[in-house]
Design a protein around this motif. Structure first.
Motif, PDB file in Angstrom:
ATOM      1  N   MET A   1       0.851  -1.187   0.000  1.00 48.08           N
ATOM      2  CA  MET A   1       0.000   0.000   0.000  1.00 48.08           C
ATOM      3  C   MET A   1       0.893   1.246   0.000  1.00 48.08           C
ATOM      4  N   SER A   2       0.688   2.120  -0.913  1.00 46.42           N
ATOM      5  CA  SER A   2       1.452   3.367  -0.926  1.00 46.42           C
ATOM      6  C   SER A   2       0.492   4.536  -0.753  1.00 46.42           C
ATOM      7  N   SER A   3       1.031   5.614  -0.234  1.00 47.31           N
ATOM      8  CA  SER A   3       0.209   6.807  -0.062  1.00 47.31           C
ATOM      9  C   SER A   3       0.942   7.987  -0.673  1.00 47.31           C
ATOM     10  N   GLN A   4       0.188   8.935  -1.100  1.00 51.97           N
ATOM     11  CA  GLN A   4       0.751  10.143  -1.697  1.00 51.97           C
ATOM     12  C   GLN A   4       0.606  11.284  -0.702  1.00 51.97           C
ATOM     13  N   LEU A   5       1.718  11.891  -0.341  1.00 54.43           N
ATOM     14  CA  LEU A   5       1.688  13.065   0.521  1.00 54.43           C
ATOM     15  C   LEU A   5       1.794  14.308  -0.335  1.00 54.43           C
ATOM     16  N   LYS A   6       1.108  15.343   0.089  1.00 57.95           N
ATOM     17  CA  LYS A   6       1.171  16.629  -0.595  1.00 57.95           C
ATOM     18  C   LYS A   6       1.927  17.618   0.292  1.00 57.95           C
ATOM     19  N   VAL A   7       2.428  18.672  -0.296  1.00 55.15           N
ATOM     20  CA  VAL A   7       3.100  19.715   0.471  1.00 55.15           C
ATOM     21  C   VAL A   7       2.161  20.184   1.578  1.00 55.15           C
ATOM     22  N   GLY A   8       2.676  20.231   2.789  1.00 50.79           N
ATOM     23  CA  GLY A   8       1.883  20.679   3.933  1.00 50.79           C
ATOM     24  C   GLY A   8       1.205  19.562   4.689  1.00 50.79           C
ATOM     25  N   ASP A   9       1.172  18.319   4.147  1.00 47.65           N
ATOM     26  CA  ASP A   9       0.575  17.204   4.868  1.00 47.65           C
ATOM     27  C   ASP A   9       1.407  16.866   6.100  1.00 47.65           C
ATOM     28  N   THR A  10       0.761  16.313   7.104  1.00 48.65           N
ATOM     29  CA  THR A  10       1.468  15.832   8.282  1.00 48.65           C
ATOM     30  C   THR A  10       2.165  14.533   7.918  1.00 48.65           C
ATOM     31  N   ALA A  11       3.434  14.422   8.272  1.00 49.98           N
ATOM     32  CA  ALA A  11       4.200  13.210   7.960  1.00 49.98           C
ATOM     33  C   ALA A  11       3.719  12.055   8.828  1.00 49.98           C
ATOM     34  N   PRO A  12       3.670  10.851   8.271  1.00 55.62           N
ATOM     35  CA  PRO A  12       3.342   9.682   9.099  1.00 55.62           C
ATOM     36  C   PRO A  12       4.505   9.388  10.044  1.00 55.62           C
ATOM     37  N   GLY A  13       4.220   8.735  11.141  1.00 54.48           N
ATOM     38  CA  GLY A  13       5.270   8.384  12.088  1.00 54.48           C
ATOM     39  C   GLY A  13       6.295   7.454  11.449  1.00 54.48           C
ATOM     40  N   PHE A  14       7.552   7.620  11.809  1.00 57.36           N
ATOM     41  CA  PHE A  14       8.604   6.754  11.290  1.00 57.36           C
ATOM     42  C   PHE A  14       9.816   6.804  12.206  1.00 57.36           C
ATOM     43  N   SER A  15      10.699   5.839  12.020  1.00 60.32           N
ATOM     44  CA  SER A  15      12.009   5.868  12.659  1.00 60.32           C
ATOM     45  C   SER A  15      13.039   5.574  11.579  1.00 60.32           C
ATOM     46  N   ALA A  16      14.257   6.059  11.800  1.00 60.90           N
ATOM     47  CA  ALA A  16      15.327   5.893  10.818  1.00 60.90           C
ATOM     48  C   ALA A  16      16.648   5.702  11.549  1.00 60.90           C
ATOM     49  N   PRO A  17      17.571   4.957  10.942  1.00 56.78           N
ATOM     50  CA  PRO A  17      18.892   4.802  11.569  1.00 56.78           C
ATOM     51  C   PRO A  17      19.585   6.149  11.718  1.00 56.78           C
ATOM     52  N   ALA A  18      20.395   6.267  12.738  1.00 53.28           N
ATOM     53  CA  ALA A  18      21.151   7.496  12.979  1.00 53.28           C
ATOM     54  C   ALA A  18      22.607   7.136  13.238  1.00 53.28           C
TER      55      ALA A  18
END
Length: 47
Positions: free
Chosen positions: A1-18
């Motif tokens: 499932m993919s979603s399309q975000l538009k400018v100004g949309d709230t980002a979905p929660g995520f984590s990323a390596p640091a």
């Protein structure tokens, strides 16, 4: 499932390596900071 975000949309929660031992977690950063996400889909690629 993919979603399309538009400018100004709230980002979905995520984590990323640091580079530190702890991952970056968006919800943790939002507790006391403003966060700007920039996505460059073709950075560092030959195409």
């Amino acid at each position: 499932m993919s979603s399309q975000l538009k400018v100004g949309d709230t980002a979905p929660g995520f984590s990323a390596p640091a580079t530190s031992s702890n991952p970056l977690v968006l919800s943790d950063l939002l507790q006391d900071k403003t966060v700007v996400l920039a996505f460059y889909p073709k950075s560092f690629t030959g195409g």
